[in-house]
Enzyme design. Structure first.
Site, PDB file in Angstrom:
ATOM      1  N   GLY A 287       0.813  -1.212   0.000  1.00  0.00           N
ATOM      2  CA  GLY A 287       0.000   0.000   0.000  1.00  0.00           C
ATOM      3  C   GLY A 287       0.842   1.256   0.000  1.00  0.00           C
ATOM      4  O   GLY A 287       2.074   1.212   0.059  1.00  0.00           O
ATOM      5  N   SER A 311      -2.297  -8.251  -1.690  1.00  0.00           N
ATOM      6  CA  SER A 311      -2.360  -8.007  -3.132  1.00  0.00           C
ATOM      7  C   SER A 311      -1.105  -8.556  -3.808  1.00  0.00           C
ATOM      8  O   SER A 311       0.013  -8.137  -3.507  1.00  0.00           O
ATOM      9  CB  SER A 311      -2.485  -6.514  -3.422  1.00  0.00           C
ATOM     10  OG  SER A 311      -2.206  -6.224  -4.771  1.00  0.00           O
ATOM     11  N   ALA A 363       0.363  -1.769   8.843  1.00  0.00           N
ATOM     12  CA  ALA A 363      -0.227  -0.750   7.976  1.00  0.00           C
ATOM     13  C   ALA A 363      -1.386  -1.286   7.154  1.00  0.00           C
ATOM     14  O   ALA A 363      -2.037  -0.527   6.436  1.00  0.00           O
ATOM     15  CB  ALA A 363       0.846  -0.184   7.037  1.00  0.00           C
ATOM     16  N   LYS A 367      -9.127   1.822   4.241  1.00  0.00           N
ATOM     17  CA  LYS A 367      -9.122   3.191   4.763  1.00  0.00           C
ATOM     18  C   LYS A 367      -9.990   4.166   3.968  1.00  0.00           C
ATOM     19  O   LYS A 367     -10.110   5.327   4.345  1.00  0.00           O
ATOM     20  CB  LYS A 367      -7.677   3.717   4.785  1.00  0.00           C
ATOM     21  CG  LYS A 367      -7.026   3.744   3.416  1.00  0.00           C
ATOM     22  CD  LYS A 367      -5.567   4.153   3.521  1.00  0.00           C
ATOM     23  CE  LYS A 367      -4.922   4.142   2.144  1.00  0.00           C
ATOM     24  NZ  LYS A 367      -3.505   4.501   2.198  1.00  0.00           N
ATOM     25  N   LYS A 409      -9.249   9.976  11.731  1.00  0.00           N
ATOM     26  CA  LYS A 409     -10.678   9.653  11.649  1.00  0.00           C
ATOM     27  C   LYS A 409     -11.129   8.747  12.785  1.00  0.00           C
ATOM     28  O   LYS A 409     -12.325   8.491  12.944  1.00  0.00           O
ATOM     29  CB  LYS A 409     -10.985   9.020  10.298  1.00  0.00           C
ATOM     30  CG  LYS A 409     -10.830  10.002   9.132  1.00  0.00           C
ATOM     31  CD  LYS A 409     -11.041   9.339   7.808  1.00  0.00           C
ATOM     32  CE  LYS A 409     -10.954  10.352   6.676  1.00  0.00           C
ATOM     33  NZ  LYS A 409      -9.654  11.037   6.609  1.00  0.00           N
ATOM     34  N   LEU A 449      -1.082  13.033   1.595  1.00  0.00           N
ATOM     35  CA  LEU A 449      -1.045  13.528   0.220  1.00  0.00           C
ATOM     36  C   LEU A 449      -0.409  12.501  -0.698  1.00  0.00           C
ATOM     37  O   LEU A 449       0.685  12.024  -0.445  1.00  0.00           O
ATOM     38  CB  LEU A 449      -0.230  14.821   0.163  1.00  0.00           C
ATOM     39  CG  LEU A 449      -0.875  16.069   0.753  1.00  0.00           C
ATOM     40  CD1 LEU A 449       0.148  17.172   0.877  1.00  0.00           C
ATOM     41  CD2 LEU A 449      -2.040  16.531  -0.084  1.00  0.00           C
TER      42      LEU A 449
END
Length: 645
Positions: A287, A311, A363, A367, A409, A449
């Site tokens: 990721g 993945s 991680a 999300k 969040k 970002l």
């Protein structure tokens, strides 16, 4: 005619160069003697012999020095220095042949001849280069380069020899250099950038600041925004040194430039002491955050790095990149790509035991807020139970440290994604109190970002497509970080953790998303289309808040954060549960998940100390569809009757 010359075979071009040099060298010899004797001078037979020997010797020297192998259109400073050396040798040859043939050579003649020979030989080549390059230069895109340091000058040189861009202006933050020139290119102070861009018909601005000038970057970008031409950048010095990019690889502005504050720097000594020589595992290694974690960890030279990823393609891509970096950097790190899911406890435990893992960076997570809102059970399974199973595997395998990558969040969440991450924090806090063999810590940060799902690449694509740029609400704000910055913070927190802490970053002021969109539009050389400016290029439209989305994000639940050894990292004081309570909550969540009971899951999340306050009804796509088409009821373990499927 120029094209006909350029298309000649290489042999004929060399013969033309030799013939040209014979003519100009002979002319230089005749003029140097004529100037000495003032009157019109006719050489004697002896002088002709000296001239011939000198010219032939000079041509041979030129050939031996490779001057006839050089491509005229790409001549550089080194070629002109070669001409200087050859001309000096030619002047010495003139003196020697004058002595040999018993011809008087006045002392001033070799000096005058050397100067004239350099002017004629170098000038003829410079003239040919200008004639050849002139048509191509006219067709190039005219650019201004921000920065007059090494990076800016190297970029100008590279672009001048390229086929696409033509540097016509330097822009500097140093007002003392205003109106000066560098390699014939004028320099303008940043305060006069609009005047310079208009005068030299600049089509785009290229940011080429040296690394020690990064402090001026934000101020420069603010002054470039009103210019109304695209602003782009060149690779960093580290990318150039590592061979990942070339100086003339022009690309859109780095997302770090949009952040609006100085990046938070980690304590390299503390992180290095934690990672060097250790066996490290990163879950979700393919990721955006996980892959950057792997890059950062690799530089600290752990003994081995285990890449754990669900993945297949994500795992393949990061392994290939890290293998290359490992060889180039000579890090000597063992790399092990492992396919697997964090929801499979035995798989995680087997991997940790097999590679004797010391540190786990967790991680792996779902999300994306709307997607998790529409897929509640999978979100809870991956984010909550995945964290629990991986943490239990770490305890069983004797892992020293376990660091959870959390999110802002998770603070007073209005969506399932944030609530699931807060539950994951509660799980680790409970485990930290249940045992003391593995040190658990969590790190919270804002939006990243450039990560998958980030608004920056989305806005960039929308602007390139001609708009509109879609923003959910005109007042929505978010905290932002860069991917490397977030990853470094995770490593920093992992090194500082003592057990059960939640670390948060002092991220400065949050960014208004609509302002970020406007900034990107202006820096891409376009204007916003509004009622006041109907002729603008890109319109910003507001689509409304998505399910589970809120206007403002927070980093802390409590209002009394505790400082740490790092000036920009704080430790949150959050409500936690004993493991017995956490275990009961997990059992109920597992039962609700097995029954595919989304409503019950949301009730359980709401009843836990997560601060979860949903701003809408259940949005799970399968749940809503099944209720409409099939329906059904059952009595839950709390005695309530609810719809199931």
């Amino acid at each position: 005619m120029i094209n006909a010359f350029l298309n000649l075979p290489r042999f004929y071009k060399r013969m033309i160069s030799v013939a040209s040099d014979v003519v100009v060298l002979t002319l230089a010899l005749w003029v140097s003697f004529g100037l000495r004797f003032v009157e019109f001078w006719v050489p004697s037979l002896e002088h002709v012999m000296v001239f011939s020997a000198t010219v032939v010797t000079t041509v041979v020297i030129f050939g031996r020095m490779g001057l006839y192998r050089a491509v005229v259109r790409f001549l550089n400073d080194r070629a002109f220095m070669t001409i200087v050396g050859c001309v000096i040798a030619s002047a010495l040859a003139l003196v020697v042949y004058g002595y040999f043939f018993q011809v008087q050579v006045p002392r001033t003649v070799p000096v005058v001849y050397g100067a004239l020979a350099f002017i004629f030989v170098a000038g003829s080549r410079m003239g040919v280069r200008l004639l050849v390059q002139a048509p191509a230069q006219r067709n190039k895109i005219r650019v201004a380069i921000v920065g007059t340091g090494d990076t800016g000058r190297q970029l100008a040189s590279a672009l001048s020899h390229g086929t696409e861009y033509r540097p016509v202006l330097f822009i500097t933050a140093n007002s003392a250099n205003h109106r000066s020139t560098i390699n014939g290119i004028p320099v303008f102070d940043i305060r006069h950038v609009q005047k310079g861009v208009a005068r030299y018909d600049v089509s785009r601005v290229l940011l080429a600041l040296d690394e020690d000038a990064l402090g001026d970057r934000r101020e420069i970008l603010e002054k470039l925004e009103p210019v109304n031409v695209p602003v782009q950048t060149v690779p960093s010095v580290s990318e150039l040194v590592s061979g990942k990019a070339r100086i003339n690889d022009i690309r859109d502005l780095e997302i770090e430039d949009l952040l609006g504050r100085e990046p938070v720097r980690p304590d390299p000594q503390l992180v290095e002491a934690t990672l060097k020589g250790k066996s490290v595992m990163v879950t979700g290694a393919g990721g955006s955050i996980g892959s950057e974690l792997c890059r950062q960890i690799l530089r600290h030279k752990p003994k081995r790095l285990v890449l754990f990823e669900q993945s297949e393609y994500g795992l393949y891509a990061i392994e290939r990149e890290l293998k290359s970096s490992n060889i180039v950097g000579n890090y000597g790190v063992e790399l092990h790509p492992i396919l697997g899911s964090v929801t499979h406890r035995r798989r995680c435990e087997a991997v940790m035991k097999a590679f004797d893992i010391n540190i786990v960076y967790h991680a792996a997570a779902y999300k994306h807020v709307p997607l998790v809102e529409h897929n509640i059970i999978e979100g809870v399974q991956n984010n909550v139970f995945g964290t629990w199973h991986t943490a239990e595997a770490a305890i069983a395998a004797g892992v020293e440290r376990f660091v959870l990558v959390s999110t802002d969040k998770a603070v007073r969440p209005t969506n399932v994604m944030g609530a699931s991450k807060r539950l994951a924090e509660l799980v680790l806090q409970g485990l930290a109190g249940r045992q003391n063999g593995t040190v658990f810590s969590m790190v919270r940060f804002g939006n990243v970002l450039g990560s998958s799902g980030s608004v920056v690449p989305l806005f960039r694509d929308q602007i390139r497509d001609g708009g509109p740029v879609t923003v959910t609400h005109q007042d929505i704000i978010r905290y932002f970080m860069t991917i490397p910055e977030a990853s470094q913070l995770v490593l920093q927190a992992g090194a500082m953790g003592q057990g059960g802490e939640v670390f948060v970053l002092d991220m400065g002021e949050p960014v208004k998303i609509a302002d970020l969109a406007r900034k990107m539009i202006r820096l891409m050389g376009l204007t916003e289309k509004t009622e006041e400016n109907p002729a603008g290029d890109i319109e910003i439209t507001y689509t409304g808040l998505r399910p589970g989305e809120k206007l403002f994000e927070e980093l802390l639940i409590g209002d009394n954060p505790q400082g740490t050894s790092h000036p920009r990292v704080m430790m949150a004081r959050e409500v936690s549960l004993q493991w017995e309570e956490v275990s009961k909550l997990l059992d109920r969540l597992a039962l609700a998940s097995q029954n595919f009971d989304c409503e019950r899951i949301l009730e359980l999340i709401h009843s836990a100390p997560t601060g979860y306050t949903p701003n809408g009804d259940v949005a799970d796509l399968v749940w809503c569809h099944r209720i409409k088409t099939v329906g059904g009821t059952r009595e839950g373990d709390d005695g309530k009757i609810r719809v199931i499927y």
